[in-house]
Design a protein around this motif. Structure first.
Motif, PDB file in Angstrom:
ATOM      1  N   PHE A 141     -69.906 -30.824 -84.333  1.00  0.00           N
ATOM      2  CA  PHE A 141     -69.821 -32.271 -84.476  1.00  0.00           C
ATOM      3  C   PHE A 141     -69.847 -33.008 -83.136  1.00  0.00           C
ATOM      4  CE2 PHE A 141     -67.401 -31.521 -88.672  1.00  0.00           C
ATOM      5  CZ  PHE A 141     -68.596 -31.387 -89.355  1.00  0.00           C
ATOM      6  N   GLN A 142     -69.887 -32.276 -82.044  1.00  0.00           N
ATOM      7  CA  GLN A 142     -70.020 -32.929 -80.749  1.00  0.00           C
ATOM      8  C   GLN A 142     -71.462 -33.418 -80.535  1.00  0.00           C
ATOM      9  OE1 GLN A 142     -68.260 -30.784 -77.438  1.00  0.00           O
ATOM     10  NE2 GLN A 142     -66.918 -29.703 -78.858  1.00  0.00           N
ATOM     11  N   TYR A 143     -72.378 -32.903 -81.363  1.00  0.00           N
ATOM     12  CA  TYR A 143     -73.783 -33.280 -81.269  1.00  0.00           C
ATOM     13  C   TYR A 143     -74.186 -34.092 -82.490  1.00  0.00           C
ATOM     14  CZ  TYR A 143     -73.863 -29.708 -77.652  1.00  0.00           C
ATOM     15  OH  TYR A 143     -73.592 -28.970 -76.535  1.00  0.00           O
ATOM     16  N   GLU A 144     -75.035 -35.083 -82.285  1.00  0.00           N
ATOM     17  CA  GLU A 144     -75.487 -35.941 -83.384  1.00  0.00           C
ATOM     18  C   GLU A 144     -76.167 -35.132 -84.488  1.00  0.00           C
ATOM     19  OE1 GLU A 144     -74.914 -39.128 -84.250  1.00  0.00           O
ATOM     20  OE2 GLU A 144     -73.514 -39.034 -82.583  1.00  0.00           O
ATOM     21  N   GLU A 145     -76.910 -34.103 -84.111  1.00  0.00           N
ATOM     22  CA  GLU A 145     -77.591 -33.276 -85.106  1.00  0.00           C
ATOM     23  C   GLU A 145     -76.589 -32.630 -86.069  1.00  0.00           C
ATOM     24  OE1 GLU A 145     -80.969 -29.770 -85.367  1.00  0.00           O
ATOM     25  OE2 GLU A 145     -79.802 -29.974 -83.520  1.00  0.00           O
ATOM     26  N   GLY A 146     -75.465 -32.145 -85.527  1.00  0.00           N
ATOM     27  CA  GLY A 146     -74.427 -31.550 -86.373  1.00  0.00           C
ATOM     28  C   GLY A 146     -73.819 -32.566 -87.317  1.00  0.00           C
TER      29      GLY A 146
END
Length: 99
Positions: free
Chosen positions: A12-17
């Motif tokens: 969730f630290q990445y927008e894709e996640g």
């Protein structure tokens, strides 16, 4: 416990996640969340965002000490939860009683 289940890992630290998670939320009925209180909000995935993805989503929070109160921010699964809840004492008392 994992029979016939599919698992994925999302960061969730990445927008894709986050986007993949919200796509799953849109197709889901229930989310069972067991992070520390406030973690989804910290990641930008609070109830307002989840409801935008799926207005009918049901979210169940599994915490050791509840969503409010003096211990709400503490991790509360496993051994600490068993000790704090009295389960350790009950199990020990049952062992003694069955001797």
């Amino acid at each position: 416990m994992g029979r016939n289940k599919k698992s994925i890992t999302l960061d969730f630290q990445y927008e894709e996640g986050k986007q993949l998670f919200l796509e799953l939320v849109a197709k889901s009925d229930v989310i069972i969340e067991n992070f520390r209180t406030g973690t989804l909000e910290k990641w930008g995935l609070g109830m307002d965002v989840l409801r935008q993805a799926n207005p009918d989503i049901i979210v169940t929070y599994v915490t050791g000490y509840g969503q409010t109160g003096p211990y709400a921010k503490l991790a509360g699964l496993g051994t600490p939860l068993q000790a704090f809840s009295g389960m350790t004492y009950i199990c020990k008392a049952m062992q003694i009683a069955h001797r």
